[in-house]
Design a protein around this motif. Structure first.
Motif, PDB file in Angstrom:
ATOM      1  N   ARG A  42      -7.395  17.784  -3.643  1.00  0.00           N
ATOM      2  CA  ARG A  42      -6.104  17.279  -3.170  1.00  0.00           C
ATOM      3  C   ARG A  42      -5.056  17.333  -4.286  1.00  0.00           C
ATOM      4  NH1 ARG A  42      -6.416  15.155   1.823  1.00  0.00           N
ATOM      5  NH2 ARG A  42      -8.479  14.537   2.584  1.00  0.00           N
ATOM      6  N   GLU A  78      -5.451  11.997   4.722  1.00  0.00           N
ATOM      7  CA  GLU A  78      -4.213  12.699   4.365  1.00  0.00           C
ATOM      8  C   GLU A  78      -3.098  11.707   4.024  1.00  0.00           C
ATOM      9  OE1 GLU A  78      -3.478  15.800   3.818  1.00  0.00           O
ATOM     10  OE2 GLU A  78      -5.483  16.544   4.253  1.00  0.00           O
ATOM     11  N   TRP A 136      -3.749   9.922   0.807  1.00  0.00           N
ATOM     12  CA  TRP A 136      -3.376  10.743  -0.344  1.00  0.00           C
ATOM     13  C   TRP A 136      -1.863  10.764  -0.524  1.00  0.00           C
ATOM     14  CZ3 TRP A 136      -4.547  12.334  -4.817  1.00  0.00           C
ATOM     15  CH2 TRP A 136      -3.806  13.344  -5.441  1.00  0.00           C
TER      16      TRP A 136
END
Length: 452
Positions: free
Chosen positions: A116, A337, A340
């Motif tokens: 990521r 997601e 993050w």
């Protein structure tokens, strides 16, 4: 006073919202919508203090559900209880202490963030190296979390006293033993007759506290819980004990103790006690270690500061550099997601810029770990602090799982202070107190072992 606080808070919130809005570029728009981000936090109070304003300003449409792991004013969860809660709740984002992060990483309950990080256009080189190294050491070489901030102490000194007694000023890169040796010159130079001590730590000036500072600096333990042994009968410990005794005997360190009051089970110190304890602010101590950014009332004398004491084993490491809080993604997160996105924002260049403008109290907030922060601050010592790294100490879960560590240390600290006081007064030899600490300390440790 309350109205002033509200006005200041409103101003900060408006500036924050403006900077966040202005700073986000189209390819950095956070994932929002109807998804709910489930965030595991140590306590709601800590989330409110450290994260809520930033998250709400940057993600106005984001729905957040908090999972409290360590509720305020309630007993601390055991390691097993903490892990069970994470496994059951399956949070998306985990905001926790570095201590708890180590436990989560060991159990594989946090996700690797390396991919990521790379996909978001950031690299490990964008961050404070000491943080990256600490996080990876704690998680078997993986980047399973990121600390948005780190804190550092510095060595404050009374320049007026140094010049008065003709002693050279402290400098960067000194070990704790070298700092103490410098402090001892105030005794030999006549400072003691004027009521001056070379070194003083408010509320941490008793022998056990000083011994612990040396131990942390050198990365050694007084007790090895994994082996169930008190471990203060080594040559290095003997040297440290002798050094500390000599410091008290010579008057370099003060034995003056300010006692607090126990209110509802919490030890508290009123304004008068706090002022009495702070010999440095009174102009009666030449040096003191404290968080960068402390505001001392020192109008009557000139002060300065240098890097905190470093380890004699590695002069680029210091036990006065701290990683307190970690952000991580749960291994079973359903909304990874968005989790993050929050981590990316909290560790972004935009956030570093915000902190440089709003952090009037670095002593409590610390420094952003994003290295671009250095572009927005003026004090050159901050850049030098970014070159130091924290001393990493392997976690010992046995302090909780096998022993009642809190109970043990209350009694062990009392034992060590009593024996050190006897040696300082000349009533016992170093050999005698080490023998007593080993024997009686081991008995206390054995008694603190939990029954299955």
């Amino acid at each position: 006073m309350r109205d002033c606080t509200k006005i200041a808070f409103l101003f900060i919130s408006l500036v924050l919202l403006f900077v966040v809005t202005a700073g986000c570029s189209p390819n950095e728009e956070p994932s929002q919508g109807d998804k709910v981000l489930r965030i595991a936090v140590d306590s709601k109070g800590e989330y409110d203090y450290k994260y809520r304003d930033y998250v709400e300003a940057a993600f106005p449409g984001l729905k957040v559900e908090l999972i409290e792991l360590e509720e305020d004013y309630k007993p601390r969860l055991s390691i097993q209880e903490f892990m069970k809660k994470i496994e059951t709740e399956k949070p998306d984002l985990i905001l926790t202490s570095s201590y708890r992060y180590v436990q989560l990483a060991e159990k594989g309950l946090v996700a690797d963030l390396s991919v990521r990080l790379a996909e978001s256009g950031m690299t490990e080189d964008d961050f404070y190296p000491g943080m990256i190294e600490w996080v990876k050491q704690a998680s078997g070489g993986r980047l399973s979390g990121i600390a948005p901030f780190f804190q550092s102490s510095v060595l404050y000194y009374n320049e007026t006293l140094f010049k008065k007694y003709g002693i050279e000023l402290p400098h960067d890169g000194m070990t704790l033993e070298e700092v103490i040796e410098l402090a001892s010159r105030f005794t030999s130079g006549g400072g003691s007759k004027d009521g001056i001590v070379g070194m003083h730590q408010p509320f941490s000036n008793l022998p056990y506290n000083v011994l612990s500072q040396f131990a942390m600096s050198e990365g050694i333990r007084d007790v090895t819980f994994s082996r169930g042994k008190v471990s203060m009968d080594t040559p290095l410990w003997r040297h440290i004990i002798e050094t500390v005794i000599n410091l008290y005997e010579s008057g370099t360190l003060s034995t003056k103790e300010v006692k607090g009051k126990m209110i509802n089970g919490v030890l508290t110190f009123d304004k008068e006690a706090t002022e009495q304890a702070n010999l440095f602010e009174q102009g009666k101590a030449a040096m003191s270690i404290g968080y960068y950014g402390i505001s001392y009332n020192t109008e009557k004398f000139k002060t300065g500061y240098v890097e905190p004491p470093v380890s004699s084993k590695d002069r680029l490491s210091s036990s006065n550099i701290y990683i307190f809080n970690i952000m991580a993604i749960g291994a079973e997160a359903k909304n990874a997601e968005t989790a993050w996105d929050v981590i990316r924002f909290m560790t972004s260049d935009h956030m570093a810029k915000i902190q440089s403008k709003l952090s009037s109290d670095t002593a409590s907030s610390g420094f952003p770990t994003r290295k671009s922060y250095l572009n927005y601050v003026q004090d050159p010592i901050i850049g030098r602090l970014f070159q130091l790294k924290p001393v990493y100490s392997t976690a010992e879960p046995e302090i909780e799982t096998v022993y009642d560590g809190r109970k043990f240390y209350l009694l062990f600290e009392e034992l060590v202070n009593k024996e050190m006081a006897a040696a300082i007064k000349g009533e016992k030899s170093v050999d005698e107190i080490i023998k007593t600490i080993q024997k009686d300390g081991q008995a206390l440790l054995d008694a603190a072992k939990k029954t299955k």
